[in-house]
Design an enzyme around this catalytic site. Structure first.
Site, PDB file in Angstrom:
ATOM      1  N   ASN A 385       0.831  -1.193   0.000  1.00  0.00           N
ATOM      2  CA  ASN A 385       0.000   0.000   0.000  1.00  0.00           C
ATOM      3  C   ASN A 385       0.875   1.256   0.000  1.00  0.00           C
ATOM      4  OD1 ASN A 385      -1.842   2.023   0.526  1.00  0.00           O
ATOM      5  ND2 ASN A 385      -3.063   0.831   1.954  1.00  0.00           N
ATOM      6  N   ASP A 386       1.451   1.609   1.146  1.00  0.00           N
ATOM      7  CA  ASP A 386       2.243   2.846   1.232  1.00  0.00           C
ATOM      8  C   ASP A 386       3.333   2.930   0.162  1.00  0.00           C
ATOM      9  OD1 ASP A 386       0.769   3.449   3.458  1.00  0.00           O
ATOM     10  OD2 ASP A 386       2.310   2.851   4.902  1.00  0.00           O
ATOM     11  N   VAL A 387       3.974   1.799  -0.119  1.00  0.00           N
ATOM     12  CA  VAL A 387       5.121   1.846  -1.035  1.00  0.00           C
ATOM     13  C   VAL A 387       4.695   2.053  -2.485  1.00  0.00           C
ATOM     14  CG1 VAL A 387       6.532   0.419   0.495  1.00  0.00           C
ATOM     15  CG2 VAL A 387       5.266  -0.672  -1.376  1.00  0.00           C
ATOM     16  N   ALA A 426       1.300   3.861   7.252  1.00  0.00           N
ATOM     17  CA  ALA A 426       1.333   5.309   7.481  1.00  0.00           C
ATOM     18  C   ALA A 426      -0.057   5.856   7.800  1.00  0.00           C
ATOM     19  CB  ALA A 426       1.930   6.029   6.280  1.00  0.00           C
TER      20      ALA A 426
END
Ligand code: TAP
Length: 459
Positions: A385-387, A426
């Site tokens: 997700n975040d990456v 995050a």
């Protein structure tokens, strides 16, 4: 035993440490590297025990037995996703041991220590105590025992550090009082707690790696105080490699170390989780089925698999490797795009994929992978997700703004496997999921990949 013999054994141990560390650089050699370094440590421990006047062997045996009884079962049973907190805990124990050794040395000398020994003893006490207490807070945060993130003004920590240094100078200048030494240990511990407490979960790996470097430096200082070369060399190796790892992780998140410790980032997925609904952005998502994904994948020429934390949670790596192998048999070119901080620890994805016997040539690091998304037919995002969050490039007030990401959104189509619309670590929304080219396959990653694979085999 002849001191020359002991020093010779130490040199053999150092060579094994360095060779082992070097082997940790690649997944192919990492496991052997660990064993090589462990053999080095065994030799160093035996050599140390053979020195004259080491002390009470009965007590040492009890210590070894207790340590082994705790260490082996916990290392065997820990889940891959919990390794960071385990590292925090074990690292803290190292720092605590150094702090206790320096206290014991101080007491034993009874107020009569030459400055060349007293200074390293004080250094080891301060850094060891910071590392012990800081690591315990890091453990508590990663284990989610506390989500508190109090704001602590920099002046408080700065003042505390000044007091600790002031007391250490007083002791070094001649006031060799035991209560002053204890005050140094306690206040340094408080500093460790206050410095780590305000830091959010997403920054914890950087914090742990910093504390790890601290523990190494304090052990090296203890080595000077005890006049033990093995401790000096091993401590410096930990200090240096920990510092390099810290720098590399901070770079991968595009943050400075100072910003990690004194800035605000990483809500740990709590406060702002889930999409905000009042900013006028269209947040409809397209969900798809395993059958559709199977068709899309098997007609693709190039597929890039983007693994993330969710693949680790679902333990989907073997099923993913099976899917990739099936696609390759159909003539589809498959690679994996590995973000340096995907998952929850450095090298997390590499470890999982190595376990599933994915050929190393298929693993592409971020820079190389990013050059290829534009000519990729399907990016298959598995629990990442975040990456993959393009907000890191475009949304200046995003907490991950500036973090280098995998440019998944540049590929021709994107399929995202996740269970719900929950956010990643995050704690922020990901615009990639609402893009026109994106479809979501909801469900546990392992089950979803298995469904896609069986649909594909029915084609
Ligand atoms: P994340 O952003 O944490 O996202 C993981 C995603 O996986 C979530 O969106 C979650 O969505 C999904 N998921 C969880 N369990 C799943 C399951 N069983 N099946 C399918 N999906 C599942 O992961 P990432 O992209 O790998 O990014 C890593 C984040 O962790 C970064 O913010 C990084 O800075 C941070 N971090 C990294 C490290 C290191 S050194 N690697 C250490 C600590 C923190 P659902 O809940 O909807 O399924």
């Amino acid at each position: 035993v002849d001191p020359d013999l002991i020093n010779a054994a130490y040199i053999v141990a150092f060579v094994l440490f360095i060779v082992g560390l070097r082997m940790l650089r690649g997944p192919r050699t990492a496991v052997t590297g660990n064993y090589v370094a462990a053999v080095g440590m065994f030799i160093a421990v035996v050599a140390t025990l053979l020195q004259d006047g080491v002390g009470d062997f009965g007590l040492i045996a009890v210590g070894l037995a207790v340590g082994t009884a705790i260490g082996i079962p916990s290392a065997r049973s820990v889940k891959m996703t919990q390794v960071p907190q385990m590292v925090a805990l074990f690292n803290g124990v190292g720092g605590g041991a150094v702090a206790l050794i320096s206290y014991a040395e101080f007491r034993e000398a009874g107020g009569d220590i030459v400055l060349e020994r007293l200074i390293p003893i004080l250094f080891a006490a301060i850094i060891g105590s910071i590392s012990f207490w800081g690591s315990n807070v890091a453990f508590a945060k990663l284990q989610e025992l506390t989500k508190a993130r109090p704001h602590i003004p920099a002046a408080v920590n700065g003042g505390l550090a000044a007091v600790v240094i002031g007391l250490a100078v007083a002791v070094a200048a001649g006031a060799e009082l035991e209560w002053l030494f204890l005050a140094i240990l306690i206040l340094a511990g408080l500093l460790g707690v206050l410095a780590v407490f305000p830091i959010g979960g997403a920054d914890m790996p950087v914090v742990i790696s910093t504390l790890n470097a601290f523990t190494g430096l304090s052990a090296a200082a203890a080595g000077m105080a005890l006049d033990n070369i093995a401790l000096i060399v091993a401590g410096m190796l930990v200090g240096a490699s920990g510092s390099i790892l810290t720098k590399q992780m901070a770079d991968a998140m595009n943050r400075s170390i100072g910003n990690v410790f004194f800035g605000g980032f990483g809500t740990g997925g709590s406060a702002s989780a889930g999409p905000a609904s009042d900013d006028g952005v269209d947040r409809t998502v397209r969900s798809t089925s395993a059958a559709d994904v199977a068709i899309q994948l098997s007609y693709a020429e190039r597929v890039v698999i983007v693994p993330g934390y969710g693949m680790a949670v679902a333990q989907a790596q073997r099923t993913v490797a099976d899917l990739a192998a099936d696609l390759e048999k159909r003539g589809v070119q498959v690679t994996y795009a590995i973000h340096p901080v995907a998952g929850r620890m450095p090298g997390h994805m590499n470890v999982l994929l190595a376990e599933a016997d994915v050929p190393y040539e298929q693993l592409k690091e971020m820079e190389e992978a990013n050059g290829e998304f534009a000519r990729t037919d399907v990016s298959l995002v598995i629990g990442a997700n975040d990456v993959t969050n393009p907000a890191a490039r475009t949304v200046a007030d995003s907490p991950i703004y500036g973090m280098p990401i995998l440019d998944v959104d540049k590929s021709r189509s994107i399929i995202v496997l996740k269970r719900s619309m929950s956010s990643g670590f995050a704690g922020i929304d990901n615009p990639l999921f609402y893009g026109e080219k994106t479809a979501l396959l909801f469900g546990d990653a392992k089950a979803s990949v298995a469904d896609v694979l069986s649909e594909m085999q029915n084609l």
